[in-house]
Design a protein around this motif. Sequence first.
Motif, PDB file in Angstrom:
ATOM      1  N   ILE A   1      34.727  40.283  51.767  1.00  0.00           N
ATOM      2  CA  ILE A   1      33.577  41.050  50.841  1.00  0.00           C
ATOM      3  C   ILE A   1      34.554  40.269  49.544  1.00  0.00           C
ATOM      4  N   PRO A   2      33.686  39.545  48.902  1.00  0.00           N
ATOM      5  CA  PRO A   2      34.120  39.123  47.240  1.00  0.00           C
ATOM      6  C   PRO A   2      33.950  40.213  46.643  1.00  0.00           C
ATOM      7  N   LEU A   3      34.752  40.511  46.128  1.00  0.00           N
ATOM      8  CA  LEU A   3      34.543  42.054  44.428  1.00  0.00           C
ATOM      9  C   LEU A   3      34.966  42.810  45.569  1.00  0.00           C
ATOM     10  N   MET A   4      34.823  42.870  46.365  1.00  0.00           N
ATOM     11  CA  MET A   4      34.730  44.646  47.765  1.00  0.00           C
ATOM     12  C   MET A   4      36.074  44.295  48.049  1.00  0.00           C
ATOM     13  N   ARG A   5      37.135  42.797  48.035  1.00  0.00           N
ATOM     14  CA  ARG A   5      38.190  42.548  48.039  1.00  0.00           C
ATOM     15  C   ARG A   5      39.234  43.461  47.167  1.00  0.00           C
ATOM     16  N   GLN A   6      39.246  42.922  46.022  1.00  0.00           N
ATOM     17  CA  GLN A   6      39.369  42.910  44.618  1.00  0.00           C
ATOM     18  C   GLN A   6      39.842  44.470  44.544  1.00  0.00           C
ATOM     19  N   ILE A   7      39.003  45.156  44.928  1.00  0.00           N
ATOM     20  CA  ILE A   7      38.435  46.625  44.153  1.00  0.00           C
ATOM     21  C   ILE A   7      39.112  47.883  45.347  1.00  0.00           C
ATOM     22  N   ASN A   8      38.960  47.319  46.839  1.00  0.00           N
ATOM     23  CA  ASN A   8      39.138  47.901  47.847  1.00  0.00           C
ATOM     24  C   ASN A   8      40.239  49.353  47.645  1.00  0.00           C
TER      25      ASN A   8
ATOM     26  N   MET B   1      48.656  34.597  43.765  1.00  0.00           N
ATOM     27  CA  MET B   1      47.292  34.995  43.635  1.00  0.00           C
ATOM     28  C   MET B   1      47.079  35.992  44.481  1.00  0.00           C
ATOM     29  N   ILE B   2      47.484  36.125  45.433  1.00  0.00           N
ATOM     30  CA  ILE B   2      46.675  36.786  45.915  1.00  0.00           C
ATOM     31  C   ILE B   2      47.187  37.821  46.868  1.00  0.00           C
ATOM     32  N   TYR B   3      48.549  38.317  45.446  1.00  0.00           N
ATOM     33  CA  TYR B   3      48.799  39.942  45.319  1.00  0.00           C
ATOM     34  C   TYR B   3      47.673  40.789  44.388  1.00  0.00           C
ATOM     35  N   LEU B   4      47.670  39.433  42.801  1.00  0.00           N
ATOM     36  CA  LEU B   4      46.894  40.238  41.726  1.00  0.00           C
ATOM     37  C   LEU B   4      45.626  39.694  42.500  1.00  0.00           C
ATOM     38  N   GLU B   5      45.061  39.429  43.417  1.00  0.00           N
ATOM     39  CA  GLU B   5      43.498  39.496  43.627  1.00  0.00           C
ATOM     40  C   GLU B   5      43.016  40.903  44.304  1.00  0.00           C
ATOM     41  N   SER B   6      44.170  40.709  45.402  1.00  0.00           N
ATOM     42  CA  SER B   6      44.267  42.228  46.275  1.00  0.00           C
ATOM     43  C   SER B   6      44.017  43.789  45.372  1.00  0.00           C
ATOM     44  N   MET B   7      45.369  43.863  43.897  1.00  0.00           N
ATOM     45  CA  MET B   7      45.424  44.847  43.458  1.00  0.00           C
ATOM     46  C   MET B   7      44.407  44.786  42.323  1.00  0.00           C
ATOM     47  N   GLY B   8      43.101  43.755  42.238  1.00  0.00           N
ATOM     48  CA  GLY B   8      42.461  44.070  41.632  1.00  0.00           C
ATOM     49  C   GLY B   8      42.126  43.535  40.481  1.00  0.00           C
ATOM     50  N   SER B   9      42.426  42.289  40.520  1.00  0.00           N
ATOM     51  CA  SER B   9      42.292  41.169  39.637  1.00  0.00           C
ATOM     52  C   SER B   9      41.437  39.915  39.672  1.00  0.00           C
ATOM     53  N   PRO B  10      40.187  39.641  39.027  1.00  0.00           N
ATOM     54  CA  PRO B  10      39.382  39.368  39.357  1.00  0.00           C
ATOM     55  C   PRO B  10      40.142  37.334  39.368  1.00  0.00           C
ATOM     56  N   VAL B  11      40.786  37.271  40.703  1.00  0.00           N
ATOM     57  CA  VAL B  11      41.930  36.042  41.329  1.00  0.00           C
ATOM     58  C   VAL B  11      40.866  35.423  42.209  1.00  0.00           C
ATOM     59  N   PRO B  12      40.390  33.824  42.254  1.00  0.00           N
ATOM     60  CA  PRO B  12      39.802  33.350  43.667  1.00  0.00           C
ATOM     61  C   PRO B  12      40.527  33.022  44.482  1.00  0.00           C
ATOM     62  N   GLY B  13      41.149  34.121  45.002  1.00  0.00           N
ATOM     63  CA  GLY B  13      41.568  34.025  46.263  1.00  0.00           C
ATOM     64  C   GLY B  13      41.484  33.560  47.403  1.00  0.00           C
ATOM     65  N   GLU B  14      40.858  33.538  47.978  1.00  0.00           N
ATOM     66  CA  GLU B  14      40.483  32.542  48.680  1.00  0.00           C
ATOM     67  C   GLU B  14      40.399  31.066  48.732  1.00  0.00           C
TER      68      GLU B  14
END
Length: 173
Positions: A122-129, A27-40
């Motif tokens: 920051i949500p969204l920024m976390r995904q596209i960072n 879950m966290i890998y996908l979110e951090s890579m750029g996917s819209p996954v609710p990681g937190e």
Amino acid sequence: MLSTLHEGWAIFEPYLKHYGAIAIFVMIYLESMGSPVPGETGVIAASLLAAKGELSIVSVYVAVLAGAILGDSTGYVIGRLGGNALLRRFGPRIGLTAERLDAVEDRFARGGLWIVFIARFIPLMRQINGLLAGSLAMPWHRFLMAQSAGALVWTSLYTLGPYFFTELFHHLR
């Protein structure tokens, strides 16, 4: 916020119980890579399960930290391989003109370390960072240092906070 946590708990609990730390890593890998996954939300759910003794807090912590660092790094590589060309070609469709992209590149050149560190919170920024840092050709060693530091602090807050302060989350059960 509370309804989101409650809904997230209901969705993630069965997966976390069945697959354990692997589920939160993915879950966290996908979110951090750029996917819209609710990681937190998933991290909080995993931490609460650990507090109940159903998961190991050490394995949850390691999975979250590894997922965050590896996911951001994967996003960086993807951005580095072709992100800038895509941003320049399709950016104007979403309001990211060449002038705005140049301004973002300039801002990244001056304060990229802090931008990458703070983006983790920051949500969204976390995904596209990672995608953005790679697209803007931020040097790898600087990116890795900033995103690892951000991931360490974020992981500690979102994993250990709910674990040690479980009584604040009793209404989710």
